[in-house]
Design an enzyme around this catalytic site. Structure first.
Site, PDB file in Angstrom:
ATOM      1  N   ASP A   1      -8.238  -8.873   3.871  1.00  0.00           N
ATOM      2  CA  ASP A   1      -7.974  -7.776   4.794  1.00  0.00           C
ATOM      3  C   ASP A   1      -9.028  -7.659   5.885  1.00  0.00           C
ATOM      4  OD1 ASP A   1      -7.176  -5.508   6.048  1.00  0.00           O
ATOM      5  OD2 ASP A   1      -7.647  -4.133   4.426  1.00  0.00           O
TER       6      ASP A   1
ATOM      7  N   GLU B   1     -12.680  -2.633  12.177  1.00  0.00           N
ATOM      8  CA  GLU B   1     -12.584  -1.792  10.980  1.00  0.00           C
ATOM      9  C   GLU B   1     -13.723  -2.058   9.994  1.00  0.00           C
ATOM     10  OE1 GLU B   1      -8.841  -2.030   8.931  1.00  0.00           O
ATOM     11  OE2 GLU B   1      -9.599  -0.944   7.193  1.00  0.00           O
TER      12      GLU B   1
ATOM     13  N   GLU C   1       0.825  -1.208   0.000  1.00  0.00           N
ATOM     14  CA  GLU C   1       0.000   0.000   0.000  1.00  0.00           C
ATOM     15  C   GLU C   1       0.859   1.259   0.000  1.00  0.00           C
ATOM     16  OE1 GLU C   1      -2.671  -0.623   3.397  1.00  0.00           O
ATOM     17  OE2 GLU C   1      -4.105  -1.535   2.013  1.00  0.00           O
TER      18      GLU C   1
HETATM   19  C1  BDP Z   1      -6.259  -2.053   6.098  1.00  0.00           C
HETATM   20  C2  BDP Z   1      -6.524  -0.678   6.573  1.00  0.00           C
HETATM   21  C3  BDP Z   1      -5.364   0.234   6.393  1.00  0.00           C
HETATM   22  C4  BDP Z   1      -4.151  -0.418   7.027  1.00  0.00           C
HETATM   23  C5  BDP Z   1      -3.914  -1.755   6.380  1.00  0.00           C
HETATM   24  C6  BDP Z   1      -2.776  -2.539   7.011  1.00  0.00           C
HETATM   25  O1  BDP Z   1      -7.633  -0.181   5.884  1.00  0.00           O
HETATM   26  O2  BDP Z   1      -5.680   1.462   6.971  1.00  0.00           O
HETATM   27  O3  BDP Z   1      -3.044   0.384   6.921  1.00  0.00           O
HETATM   28  O4  BDP Z   1      -5.046  -2.551   6.535  1.00  0.00           O
HETATM   29  O5  BDP Z   1      -3.067  -3.508   7.687  1.00  0.00           O
HETATM   30  O6  BDP Z   1      -7.209  -2.879   6.683  1.00  0.00           O
HETATM   31  O7  BDP Z   1      -1.639  -2.198   6.830  1.00  0.00           O
END
Ligand code: BDP
Length: 722
Positions: free
Chosen positions: A383, A411, A309
């Protein structure tokens, strides 16, 4: 401003006084309330068996001191001013520190062979009882104190008292996704707990209560900062602050960890590269780590999110995850630290089904990681969806220690607005059989090291605690912090037992209260799944935030959209991940593939995760898929409506303040559940072109209404993004 009149002032004082009375039960004490026991026969049996606390003053180190203080605090709260038997005694300490305990253990031939194993028992002779709280270390004694207090808080019999337990996993760590600005990534319980401005000078008293809460469930580590890391935390001005927190937590057996931004040598060190094989970079990290250990001698190590990301990582320099992790592991090893390298990786360039990337990358690197480099893997491959099948990486790296990363923060499960008790979901993952070494190689056994004999076993949980007065916002959300700790300590505990303990300690021991809240909690995860992403649907939330529905969302990077994941069309719905599709299913062990590749045999909870099936596909219930989907959404909504009634029945049986908060949040949850159902069904109906079954309450609005709705107050989503 006009000065207040005397009358107004006195009214203000009265209202403040009333408020402070009411706020006596504001949730701050979590499950460590130690309220006086009202049931006379239980109180009497405790009073006659629990004598005065006898602790040897010699070698009374800080951990034993906090253990003794906690015990006194707990007993004086629970037993009140009732007179305790002067014939009985309560010994607390280790054998090496307290000769009386040494003698008793020797007589019984009791030895400890496990780290931090505690033992609490009662030795009763006619009218005299000796209770001993001991263990294999000072830390174990503290755990024993909490176990003993839990026993009393939940009104268990003191006769025949015998509690013995050792952690099944070595590192039991909270991951705070906290930024240095005090915002929290994806969390919603206020701001970050860490008051960086005032540290290291001012130690907030609540830091100690945080440590007590963690230690009470066996948590022994905390990563203070966000995985999307800021290298500034590695500057000495911050390390000094980190050291003050570490000093505060140390007596409770909690080690502090930080997230390491891979590009820190550039940002902080002024180097022009962060290449993990460059000797200058290696030296920079070695020096940095040595510097941290000067401030924090028991520093735990680093958690790293790299090449994921948009986060920096070793791949920029043509190196791989093992190169990056090993560089940090080597820097930490001489000091006893570990690096937890996250397997949550996916590129900006979409090469394959995102489900597959972590497995592809990390199985190729198996055998390359140092012993103190642990690969930290989320429970599922996408996720933290409301429900995911277990990650195919578990069991697939025999030479690499893998940590399990759970998300305590909700989340994708309604934030701190929705009631969702997560132990049942975590149990599903822990119980899942990977078949790595034949039948019975559950995820739990991979993680605790028993399948591949790994060291440095680790259980991680993304924390839901913030600076809200009650720590977690929704009063029931604290149960997830509790459950995480309990399962990290002993992954064989049942969701039922954990809920039962938590309710008794958090609310009270009345059976109506315990049963009502337990029923709601135990059903809640399934209910949230039912009204949001049932039958294996996933990633169909609204654009940008992760709170409401957005199954129509189709803009931008394909694997950040919803349509990519549900693949609804006139023929049916679901993501074909079998051989005829992306074959992500092929990453699991053959026994699993055999079962799940057949839509008739797969556990229906994962059906649309792995299969694209027709709207008329016949489900186990005999209903068509379309009808089942509708009925499931409706059931989710109906369940929440039932909880509202059930919760209402608890009025007057638990404290008014927490009762009112949960009642209010359930109203919101019900409205949100209806919104999810209506938005998803009206959207999916454009493909299925089938009527709603009779028992479905039809959507209140047309699809455009849901599509055009924009939520401006979203939990866990930084406001500045709007
Ligand atoms: C996702 C989240 C993001 C996190 C990412 C992570 O939306 O904000 O940074 O995971 O785990 O679920 O790095």
């Amino acid at each position: 401003m006009k000065p207040l009149s005397l009358k107004a002032l006195s009214a203000l004082f009265i209202s403040l006084a009333i408020n402070s009375l009411v706020s006596a039960e504001d949730g701050y004490r979590l499950w460590l309330r130690y309220e006086s026991i009202q049931k006379q026969e239980i109180l009497d049996s405790y009073l006659s068996n629990i004598g005065t606390v006898d602790i040897a003053q010699k070698d009374l180190n800080p951990t034993l001191r906090v253990a003794a203080d906690e015990l006194q605090k707990g007993l004086s709260g629970l037993l009140g001013s009732g007179e305790r038997s002067n014939k009985s005694r309560l010994l607390i300490g280790t054998a090496s520190q307290n000769p009386k305990i040494a003698k008793i253990l020797e007589k019984q031939n009791t030895n400890f062979d496990q780290k931090d194993e505690y033992l609490v028992f009662a030795d009763s002779k006619s009218k005299q009882t000796t209770i001993v709280i001991t263990g294999s270390s000072d830390q174990a004694v503290l755990y024993g104190v909490f176990a003993f207090l839990r026993h009393l808080q939940t009104h268990q019999p003191i006769e025949g008292l015998s509690l013995r337990s050792a952690p099944r996993v070595e590192n039991r760590i909270l991951n705070h996704w906290d930024n240095l600005t005090r915002t929290i990534e994806r969390s919603m319980s206020g701001a970050s707990l860490w008051n960086w401005f005032d540290l290291p000078y001012y130690i907030e008293p609540y830091y100690i209560d945080y440590a007590r809460a963690c230690a009470s469930v066996g948590i022994n580590g905390t990563v203070l900062t966000n995985v999307n890391a800021n290298s500034t935390v590695l500057h000495p001005q911050f390390i000094e602050k980190v050291a003050a927190l570490a000093d505060t937590f140390r007596p409770y057996g909690i080690r502090v960890y930080l997230t390491a931004r891979f590009s820190a040598p550039i940002e902080l060190g002024g180097l022009d590269s962060a290449d993990p094989l460059d000797p200058v970079v290696i030296k920079w990290w070695n020096d940095k780590v040595a510097e941290i250990y000067e401030y924090v001698p028991d520093f735990g190590g680093f958690l790293v999110k790299a090449n994921s990301e948009g986060q920096p990582g070793p791949q920029k320099y043509g190196r791989d995850h093992a190169d990056g992790a090993n560089m940090l592991a080597d820097a930490l090893a001489p000091h006893g630290g570990i690096v937890m390298w996250r397997a949550f990786v996916y590129d900006f360039e979409i090469k394959e089904d995102r489900h597959k990337q972590a497995y592809t990358e990390f199985t190729n690197l198996d055998g390359r990681f140092r012993e103190n480099a642990i690969v930290q893997t989320k429970n599922g491959a996408i996720d933290f969806m409301p429900r995911e099948p277990y990650h195919p990486l578990f069991g697939a790296t025999p030479e690499t220690t893998q940590a399990l990363e759970l998300q305590i923060t909700q989340e994708y499960l309604g934030g701190d607005v929705h009631l969702a008790y997560l132990a049942p979901m975590w149990r599903e993952v822990l119980n899942a059989d990977t078949f790595a070494q034949g039948k019975g190689s559950t995820v739990a056994k991979v993680i605790d090291g028993s399948v591949f004999s790994h060291k440095n076993t680790t259980f991680a949980g993304v924390s839901n605690a913030g600076n809200e007065r009650n720590w977690t916002g929704h009063p029931i959300a604290a149960s997830n912090w509790y459950a995480f700790g309990r399962l990290a300590w002993d992954h064989t505990l049942s969701s039922e037992q954990i809920a039962d303990e938590w309710i008794r300690m958090t609310f009270n021991n009345q059976s109506e209260v315990v049963d009502t809240i337990a029923n709601i909690m135990l059903a809640s995860h399934q209910t949230v799944v039912d009204y949001s992403m049932p039958l294996g649907l996933h990633h169909i939330m609204a654009e940008g935030h992760h709170y409401g529905p957005g199954p129509w969302f189709d803009q931008g990077r394909p694997d950040w959209t919803s349509v990519y994941y549900h693949r609804a069309d006139e023929a049916g719905i679901g993501f074909d991940r079998t051989e005829s599709g992306t074959n992500a299913l092929g990453q699991y062990f053959p026994e699993r593939v055999a079962k799940w590749s057949d839509p008739e045999q797969i556990d229906e909870r994962y059906l649309l995760w792995f299969h694209h099936v027709s709207w008329d596909f016949e489900m186990d219930s005999g209903e068509t898929l379309w009808n089942e989907l509708c009925l499931t959404y409706q059931r989710g909504v109906n369940d929440v409506a039932k909880w509202i009634q059930e919760w209402d029945g608890l009025s007057g049986k638990i404290d008014a303040q927490r009762h009112a908060r949960v009642a209010a949040m359930l109203i919101r949850q019900h409205a949100d559940a209806i919104f999810w159902k209506d938005a998803c069904l009206s959207y999916f109906q454009t493909f299925s072109k089938r009527p709603y079954p009779k028992s479905i309450t039809p959507p209140e609005n047309d699809l455009e209404h849901y599509k055009n709705f924009k939520l401006y107050h979203v939990p866990g989503h930084p406001a500045e993004q709007w």
